[in-house]
Write a protein that holds these residues in place. Structure first.
Motif, mmCIF file in Angstrom:
data_model
loop_
_atom_site.group_PDB
_atom_site.id
_atom_site.type_symbol
_atom_site.label_atom_id
_atom_site.label_comp_id
_atom_site.label_asym_id
_atom_site.label_seq_id
_atom_site.Cartn_x
_atom_site.Cartn_y
_atom_site.Cartn_z
ATOM 1 N N GLN A 1 0.845 -1.184 0.000
ATOM 2 C CA GLN A 1 0.000 0.000 0.000
ATOM 3 C C GLN A 1 0.888 1.245 0.000
ATOM 4 O O GLN A 1 1.799 1.370 0.816
ATOM 5 N N VAL A 2 0.615 2.138 -0.922
ATOM 6 C CA VAL A 2 1.403 3.359 -1.036
ATOM 7 C C VAL A 2 0.912 4.386 -0.030
ATOM 8 O O VAL A 2 -0.291 4.592 0.125
ATOM 9 N N GLN A 3 1.865 5.015 0.650
ATOM 10 C CA GLN A 3 1.510 6.079 1.585
ATOM 11 C C GLN A 3 2.427 7.271 1.404
ATOM 12 O O GLN A 3 3.647 7.113 1.224
ATOM 13 N N LEU A 4 1.827 8.437 1.475
ATOM 14 C CA LEU A 4 2.557 9.701 1.448
ATOM 15 C C LEU A 4 2.075 10.508 2.639
ATOM 16 O O LEU A 4 0.881 10.776 2.754
ATOM 17 N N VAL A 5 2.979 10.873 3.528
ATOM 18 C CA VAL A 5 2.594 11.593 4.740
ATOM 19 C C VAL A 5 3.432 12.854 4.858
ATOM 20 O O VAL A 5 4.653 12.781 5.062
ATOM 21 N N GLU A 6 2.759 13.996 4.736
ATOM 22 C CA GLU A 6 3.454 15.281 4.817
ATOM 23 C C GLU A 6 3.602 15.743 6.259
ATOM 24 O O GLU A 6 2.767 15.420 7.110
ATOM 25 N N SER A 7 4.640 16.528 6.488
ATOM 26 C CA SER A 7 4.844 17.151 7.790
ATOM 27 C C SER A 7 5.670 18.422 7.596
ATOM 28 O O SER A 7 6.244 18.639 6.519
ATOM 29 N N GLY A 8 5.718 19.237 8.638
ATOM 30 C CA GLY A 8 6.568 20.423 8.597
ATOM 31 C C GLY A 8 5.844 21.736 8.380
ATOM 32 O O GLY A 8 6.462 22.799 8.421
ATOM 33 N N GLY A 9 4.537 21.680 8.148
ATOM 34 C CA GLY A 9 3.790 22.906 7.957
ATOM 35 C C GLY A 9 3.663 23.687 9.256
ATOM 36 O O GLY A 9 4.002 23.197 10.330
ATOM 37 N N GLY A 10 3.165 24.914 9.156
ATOM 38 C CA GLY A 10 2.982 25.720 10.347
ATOM 39 C C GLY A 10 2.715 27.170 10.016
ATOM 40 O O GLY A 10 2.496 27.526 8.855
ATOM 41 N N LEU A 11 2.735 27.986 11.055
ATOM 42 C CA LEU A 11 2.512 29.427 10.925
ATOM 43 C C LEU A 11 3.860 30.142 11.004
ATOM 44 O O LEU A 11 4.597 29.964 11.974
ATOM 45 N N VAL A 12 4.176 30.923 9.970
ATOM 46 C CA VAL A 12 5.436 31.662 9.930
ATOM 47 C C VAL A 12 5.161 33.091 9.514
ATOM 48 O O VAL A 12 4.053 33.423 9.091
ATOM 49 N N MET A 13 6.203 33.929 9.607
ATOM 50 C CA MET A 13 6.092 35.330 9.209
ATOM 51 C C MET A 13 6.636 35.509 7.798
ATOM 52 O O MET A 13 7.425 34.697 7.302
ATOM 53 N N THR A 14 6.239 36.587 7.162
ATOM 54 C CA THR A 14 6.770 36.927 5.836
ATOM 55 C C THR A 14 8.297 36.991 5.881
ATOM 56 O O THR A 14 8.862 37.588 6.794
ATOM 57 N N GLY A 15 8.910 36.326 4.897
ATOM 58 C CA GLY A 15 10.365 36.301 4.829
ATOM 59 C C GLY A 15 11.004 35.104 5.502
ATOM 60 O O GLY A 15 12.197 34.842 5.305
ATOM 61 N N ASP A 16 10.224 34.365 6.275
ATOM 62 C CA ASP A 16 10.754 33.183 6.964
ATOM 63 C C ASP A 16 10.953 32.021 6.002
ATOM 64 O O ASP A 16 10.520 32.057 4.849
ATOM 65 N N SER A 17 11.599 30.992 6.530
ATOM 66 C CA SER A 17 11.811 29.754 5.774
ATOM 67 C C SER A 17 11.100 28.608 6.459
ATOM 68 O O SER A 17 10.838 28.656 7.667
ATOM 69 N N LEU A 18 10.789 27.576 5.669
ATOM 70 C CA LEU A 18 10.104 26.395 6.198
ATOM 71 C C LEU A 18 10.498 25.222 5.321
ATOM 72 O O LEU A 18 10.686 25.371 4.107
ATOM 73 N N LYS A 19 10.616 24.056 5.935
ATOM 74 C CA LYS A 19 10.950 22.859 5.169
ATOM 75 C C LYS A 19 9.864 21.824 5.373
ATOM 76 O O LYS A 19 9.626 21.380 6.505
ATOM 77 N N LEU A 20 9.227 21.437 4.289
ATOM 78 C CA LEU A 20 8.227 20.384 4.325
ATOM 79 C C LEU A 20 8.884 19.051 3.993
ATOM 80 O O LEU A 20 9.812 18.990 3.191
ATOM 81 N N SER A 21 8.360 17.998 4.601
ATOM 82 C CA SER A 21 8.874 16.660 4.343
ATOM 83 C C SER A 21 7.713 15.739 4.025
ATOM 84 O O SER A 21 6.623 15.880 4.580
ATOM 85 N N CYS A 22 7.954 14.796 3.133
ATOM 86 C CA CYS A 22 6.948 13.820 2.747
ATOM 87 C C CYS A 22 7.542 12.430 2.930
ATOM 88 O O CYS A 22 8.466 12.048 2.205
ATOM 89 N N ALA A 23 7.037 11.708 3.912
ATOM 90 C CA ALA A 23 7.492 10.340 4.143
ATOM 91 C C ALA A 23 6.776 9.409 3.180
ATOM 92 O O ALA A 23 5.552 9.444 3.087
ATOM 93 N N THR A 24 7.543 8.599 2.479
ATOM 94 C CA THR A 24 6.967 7.712 1.479
ATOM 95 C C THR A 24 7.133 6.255 1.878
ATOM 96 O O THR A 24 8.117 5.877 2.520
ATOM 97 N N SER A 25 6.173 5.434 1.495
ATOM 98 C CA SER A 25 6.266 4.004 1.754
ATOM 99 C C SER A 25 5.427 3.261 0.727
ATOM 100 O O SER A 25 4.568 3.842 0.077
ATOM 101 N N GLY A 26 5.666 1.967 0.591
ATOM 102 C CA GLY A 26 4.939 1.157 -0.376
ATOM 103 C C GLY A 26 5.786 0.888 -1.607
ATOM 104 O O GLY A 26 7.011 0.876 -1.543
#
Length: 127
Positions: A1-26
Protein backbone atom coordinates in the motif's frame (compact mmCIF):
# COMPACT_ATOMS: atom_id res chain seq x y z
CA UNK A 1 0.00 0.00 0.00
CA UNK A 2 1.40 3.36 -1.04
CA UNK A 3 1.51 6.08 1.59
CA UNK A 4 2.56 9.70 1.45
CA UNK A 5 2.59 11.59 4.74
CA UNK A 6 3.45 15.28 4.82
CA UNK A 7 4.84 17.15 7.79
CA UNK A 8 6.57 20.42 8.60
CA UNK A 9 3.79 22.91 7.96
CA UNK A 10 2.98 25.72 10.35
CA UNK A 11 2.51 29.43 10.92
CA UNK A 12 5.44 31.66 9.93
CA UNK A 13 6.09 35.33 9.21
CA UNK A 14 6.77 36.93 5.84
CA UNK A 15 10.36 36.30 4.83
CA UNK A 16 10.75 33.18 6.96
CA UNK A 17 11.81 29.75 5.77
CA UNK A 18 10.10 26.39 6.20
CA UNK A 19 10.95 22.86 5.17
CA UNK A 20 8.23 20.38 4.32
CA UNK A 21 8.87 16.66 4.34
CA UNK A 22 6.95 13.82 2.75
CA UNK A 23 7.49 10.34 4.14
CA UNK A 24 6.97 7.71 1.48
CA UNK A 25 6.27 4.00 1.75
CA UNK A 26 4.94 1.16 -0.38
CA UNK A 27 5.83 0.32 -3.97
CA UNK A 28 7.98 3.36 -4.59
CA UNK A 29 10.16 1.47 -7.09
CA UNK A 30 7.38 1.96 -9.66
CA UNK A 31 7.32 5.72 -9.24
CA UNK A 32 8.43 7.97 -12.08
CA UNK A 33 7.78 11.45 -10.72
CA UNK A 34 7.12 12.99 -7.30
CA UNK A 35 5.95 16.50 -6.64
CA UNK A 36 4.33 19.13 -4.49
CA UNK A 37 1.09 20.95 -5.16
CA UNK A 38 -0.75 23.49 -3.04
CA UNK A 39 -4.33 24.63 -2.66
CA UNK A 40 -5.80 27.66 -0.94
CA UNK A 41 -9.52 28.22 -0.22
CA UNK A 42 -11.57 28.87 -3.34
CA UNK A 43 -8.72 28.08 -5.71
CA UNK A 44 -7.73 25.10 -7.82
CA UNK A 45 -4.86 22.88 -6.81
CA UNK A 46 -1.69 24.56 -8.05
CA UNK A 47 1.59 23.00 -9.15
CA UNK A 48 4.64 23.93 -7.05
CA UNK A 49 7.50 21.63 -7.99
CA UNK A 50 8.25 18.12 -9.21
CA UNK A 51 11.20 15.87 -9.82
CA UNK A 52 11.99 12.49 -11.31
CA UNK A 53 12.09 9.82 -8.65
CA UNK A 54 15.60 9.11 -9.96
CA UNK A 55 16.50 12.73 -9.24
CA UNK A 56 17.51 13.49 -12.82
CA UNK A 57 15.04 16.27 -13.59
CA UNK A 58 13.27 18.96 -11.59
CA UNK A 59 10.59 21.46 -12.52
CA UNK A 60 9.50 24.46 -10.48
CA UNK A 61 6.57 26.78 -10.91
CA UNK A 62 7.62 30.30 -11.93
CA UNK A 63 6.14 32.08 -8.90
CA UNK A 64 8.31 30.06 -6.49
CA UNK A 65 11.41 29.61 -8.64
CA UNK A 66 14.51 30.70 -6.75
CA UNK A 67 12.68 30.44 -3.41
CA UNK A 68 11.49 26.80 -3.30
CA UNK A 69 13.60 23.70 -3.86
CA UNK A 70 12.42 20.10 -4.19
CA UNK A 71 14.76 17.28 -3.26
CA UNK A 72 14.79 13.65 -2.25
CA UNK A 73 16.52 11.94 0.66
CA UNK A 74 17.11 8.38 -0.52
CA UNK A 75 18.28 7.14 2.86
CA UNK A 76 15.14 8.34 4.62
CA UNK A 77 12.72 7.72 1.71
CA UNK A 78 11.45 11.26 1.95
CA UNK A 79 10.77 14.09 -0.48
CA UNK A 80 11.43 17.60 0.80
CA UNK A 81 10.29 21.04 -0.19
CA UNK A 82 12.54 23.79 1.13
CA UNK A 83 10.78 27.14 1.11
CA UNK A 84 12.57 30.47 1.60
CA UNK A 85 11.46 34.10 1.56
CA UNK A 86 7.88 33.07 2.21
CA UNK A 87 5.08 35.44 1.28
CA UNK A 88 1.41 35.60 2.37
CA UNK A 89 0.49 34.38 -1.14
CA UNK A 90 2.26 31.11 -0.31
CA UNK A 91 -0.40 30.34 2.30
CA UNK A 92 -2.07 27.06 1.34
CA UNK A 93 -2.39 23.38 2.10
CA UNK A 94 0.63 21.67 0.56
CA UNK A 95 0.27 18.18 -0.87
CA UNK A 96 2.91 15.61 -1.72
CA UNK A 97 2.15 13.45 -4.74
CA UNK A 98 3.60 10.63 -6.83
CA UNK A 99 3.06 9.23 -10.29
CA UNK A 100 4.00 5.93 -11.91
CA UNK A 101 3.38 7.35 -15.38
CA UNK A 102 6.19 8.39 -17.70
CA UNK A 103 5.52 12.09 -17.38
CA UNK A 104 7.29 14.41 -19.77
CA UNK A 105 8.40 17.93 -18.86
CA UNK A 106 5.27 19.54 -20.32
CA UNK A 107 2.91 17.39 -18.23
CA UNK A 108 4.60 17.40 -14.84
CA UNK A 109 2.46 20.32 -13.67
CA UNK A 110 -0.88 18.57 -14.22
CA UNK A 111 -2.47 17.21 -11.01
CA UNK A 112 -4.45 14.65 -13.02
CA UNK A 113 -1.20 12.89 -13.97
CA UNK A 114 -0.50 11.88 -10.36
CA UNK A 115 -2.10 8.79 -8.80
CA UNK A 116 -1.01 9.06 -5.17
CA UNK A 117 -1.58 11.96 -2.79
CA UNK A 118 -0.86 12.73 0.82
CA UNK A 119 -3.37 14.30 3.20
CA UNK A 120 -1.70 17.72 3.07
CA UNK A 121 -0.01 20.05 5.55
CA UNK A 122 -1.09 23.62 6.21
CA UNK A 123 1.35 26.47 5.64
CA UNK A 124 0.26 29.91 6.79
CA UNK A 125 2.42 32.98 6.14
CA UNK A 126 1.48 36.01 8.19
CA UNK A 127 2.29 39.56 7.19
Amino acid sequence: QVQLVESGGGLVMTGDSLKLSCATSGRTASWNTVGWFRQSPGKDREFVAAMRWSGSTTKTEDSVKGRFTISRDRAKNTVQLEMRSLKPDDTAVYYCTASTRGLIWSTMHRPGEYEYWGQGTQVTVSS
